[in-house]
Write a protein that holds these residues in place. Structure first.
Motif, PDB file in Angstrom:
ATOM      1  N   ALA A 106       2.558   9.655  -3.077  1.00 10.62           N
ATOM      2  CA  ALA A 106       3.870   9.275  -3.610  1.00 10.62           C
ATOM      3  C   ALA A 106       4.807   8.855  -2.480  1.00 10.62           C
ATOM      4  CB  ALA A 106       4.463  10.434  -4.401  1.00 10.62           C
ATOM      5  N   GLY A 107       4.726   9.535  -1.333  1.00 11.24           N
ATOM      6  CA  GLY A 107       5.597   9.200  -0.213  1.00 11.24           C
ATOM      7  C   GLY A 107       5.323   7.820   0.346  1.00 11.24           C
ATOM      8  N   TYR A 108       4.041   7.500   0.535  1.00 12.19           N
ATOM      9  CA  TYR A 108       3.659   6.193   1.052  1.00 12.19           C
ATOM     10  C   TYR A 108       4.035   5.108   0.048  1.00 12.19           C
ATOM     11  CZ  TYR A 108       0.602   2.552   3.054  1.00 12.19           C
ATOM     12  OH  TYR A 108       0.093   1.380   3.595  1.00 12.19           O
ATOM     13  N   ALA A 109       3.742   5.351  -1.234  1.00 13.68           N
ATOM     14  CA  ALA A 109       4.053   4.365  -2.275  1.00 13.68           C
ATOM     15  C   ALA A 109       5.559   4.121  -2.347  1.00 13.68           C
ATOM     16  CB  ALA A 109       3.531   4.847  -3.631  1.00 13.68           C
ATOM     17  N   SER A 110       6.348   5.175  -2.187  1.00 19.69           N
ATOM     18  CA  SER A 110       7.795   5.024  -2.237  1.00 19.69           C
ATOM     19  C   SER A 110       8.298   4.141  -1.104  1.00 19.69           C
ATOM     20  CB  SER A 110       8.458   6.403  -2.153  1.00 19.69           C
ATOM     21  OG  SER A 110       9.874   6.281  -2.201  1.00 19.69           O
ATOM     22  N   ALA A 111       7.773   4.362   0.114  1.00 14.13           N
ATOM     23  CA  ALA A 111       8.184   3.538   1.255  1.00 14.13           C
ATOM     24  C   ALA A 111       7.780   2.090   1.046  1.00 14.13           C
ATOM     25  CB  ALA A 111       7.574   4.094   2.538  1.00 14.13           C
ATOM     26  N   GLN A 164      -0.497  10.584   4.283  1.00  9.89           N
ATOM     27  CA  GLN A 164      -1.266   9.562   3.578  1.00  9.89           C
ATOM     28  C   GLN A 164      -2.705   9.502   4.095  1.00  9.89           C
ATOM     29  OE1 GLN A 164      -0.813   6.907   0.922  1.00  9.89           O
ATOM     30  NE2 GLN A 164      -2.913   7.480   1.353  1.00  9.89           N
ATOM     31  N   LEU A 165      -2.866   9.552   5.400  1.00  7.76           N
ATOM     32  CA  LEU A 165      -4.214   9.504   5.965  1.00  7.76           C
ATOM     33  C   LEU A 165      -4.997  10.762   5.622  1.00  7.76           C
ATOM     34  CD1 LEU A 165      -3.396   7.886   9.430  1.00  7.76           C
ATOM     35  CD2 LEU A 165      -4.457   6.793   7.436  1.00  7.76           C
ATOM     36  N   GLY A 166      -4.313  11.902   5.551  1.00  4.07           N
ATOM     37  CA  GLY A 166      -4.976  13.122   5.116  1.00  4.07           C
ATOM     38  C   GLY A 166      -5.425  13.017   3.664  1.00  4.07           C
ATOM     39  N   LEU A 207     -12.456   7.122  12.617  1.00  2.00           N
ATOM     40  CA  LEU A 207     -11.417   6.099  12.718  1.00  2.00           C
ATOM     41  C   LEU A 207     -10.096   6.606  12.136  1.00  2.00           C
ATOM     42  CD1 LEU A 207     -13.416   2.883  11.686  1.00  2.00           C
ATOM     43  CD2 LEU A 207     -12.595   3.489  13.966  1.00  2.00           C
ATOM     44  N   ILE A 208     -10.189   7.333  11.020  1.00  6.40           N
ATOM     45  CA  ILE A 208      -8.977   7.883  10.416  1.00  6.40           C
ATOM     46  C   ILE A 208      -8.365   8.947  11.319  1.00  6.40           C
ATOM     47  CG2 ILE A 208      -8.055   9.146   8.428  1.00  6.40           C
ATOM     48  CD1 ILE A 208     -10.281   7.841   6.742  1.00  6.40           C
ATOM     49  N   GLU A 248       5.345  11.174   9.727  1.00  9.85           N
ATOM     50  CA  GLU A 248       4.989  12.317   8.886  1.00  9.85           C
ATOM     51  C   GLU A 248       4.375  11.867   7.567  1.00  9.85           C
ATOM     52  OE1 GLU A 248       7.094  16.342   7.012  1.00  9.85           O
ATOM     53  OE2 GLU A 248       8.313  14.732   7.864  1.00  9.85           O
ATOM     54  N   THR A 249       4.993  10.864   6.938  1.00 13.32           N
ATOM     55  CA  THR A 249       4.475  10.352   5.666  1.00 13.32           C
ATOM     56  C   THR A 249       3.118   9.693   5.862  1.00 13.32           C
ATOM     57  OG1 THR A 249       6.704  10.003   4.813  1.00 13.32           O
ATOM     58  CG2 THR A 249       4.937   8.771   3.748  1.00 13.32           C
TER      59      THR A 249
END
Length: 286
Positions: free
Chosen positions: A134-139, A197-199, A277-278, A192-193
């Motif tokens: 949700a955080g990544y999508a919001s940005a 997201q990568l996690g 890579l992640i 942080e976001t």
């Protein structure tokens, strides 16, 4: 004064119809038939043939089948029928979809997502929508809304995207993702976001119905990075550009993108190599 967006869409639809009419005209000529002879074989008036060839009357699916059958070109009918169906919807402008806000855009694909059994998704720019937090999508959606000047309904759009993405946890559907390594590195949100997201991406890779491959920067590749696209089963493709979302349904178009996905997939690493890579991308956020 620039043309109104609706006139721009209308002109694209007309060009698509003219292209279809031109294809039908060439098929008739290749068969050595006159308009009158073709009309006789199809059982309609010569004026109807003329109207179709000059893009004044959109042909029906049955008209296209009859035309191709009369010319001994039945094999071309499926692509032409698909082109005919998509002429009014294939190149839907993002601006038209977004003018009432981004939430509507998220909800517009809900039925398609629920009906599809196998998704093949290639991305070269952002984390796939299916895998976004949700955080990544919001940005991301905030930047899109700002750039396009659309109504600010980002929180509602994010909620709609999260609801839509519940399909990912339906074990009856298969998801295959191929990401360029650059997707892990682009800073579209706070560190942080992005770390969260990568996690989340690492967690999604544990799902039994999800396969994730990443094409490393250093990979010797047979095909170049391409714009983002999604293949829905073997019947539909969504290909994105800055100004439009193209919906492709012609069998030859779907086959082309499926072949591209296969080539890109061959260049991707998986398992421990993709996780490394992640992990490197996460470490770079510090």
């Amino acid at each position: 004064m620039p043309p109104h967006p609706s006139s721009h869409v209308s002109s694209r639809v007309q060009r698509a119809r003219e292209a279809l009419a031109g294809s039908l005209r060439e098929i008739r000529k290749d068969a050595g038939l006159t308009g009158r002879e073709l009309a006789a074989r199809c059982g309609w008036s010569e004026s109807k043939s003329s109207r179709i060839e000059n893009a004044r009357t959109p042909p029906s699916d049955a008209d296209i089948q009859a035309w191709c059958r009369a010319c001994g070109a039945e094999g071309q009918a499926p692509d032409l029928i698909a082109a005919n169906r998509q002429s009014a919807e294939a190149h839907v402008e993002w601006k038209r979809l977004q003018r009432t806000g981004l939430r509507r855009l998220q909800e517009s694909t809900g039925d398609l997502y629920r009906e599809t059994k196998t998704f093949r998704v290639y991305v070269s720019d952002v984390i796939p929508g299916f895998l976004q937090t949700a955080g990544y999508a919001s940005a991301l959606l905030s930047s899109i809304a700002d750039f396009r000047g659309t109504p600010d309904d980002v929180s509602e759009a994010v909620a709609a995207r999260m609801r839509r993405n519940e399909v990912l946890h339906n074990g009856g559907r298969r998801f295959s993702f191929v990401l360029e390594e650059s997707v892990l590195r682009y800073r579209l949100c706070s560190a942080e976001t992005m770390a969260a997201q990568l996690g989340h991406l690492l967690g999604a890779m544990d799902l039994q119905n999800v396969a994730v491959g990443i094409v490393p920067f250093a990979e010797q590749r047979a095909v170049w990075p391409m714009p983002t696209f999604t293949v829905f089963d073997d019947r539909r493709v969504h290909a994105d550009t800055l100004d439009a979302a193209s919906t492709l349904t012609q069998p030859s178009q779907v086959e082309l993108y499926a072949r591209a996905f296969e080539r890109l997939s061959q260049a991707a690493v998986r398992g421990a190599a993709s996780r490394a890579l992640i992990a490197d991308a996460v470490a770079s956020l510090v």
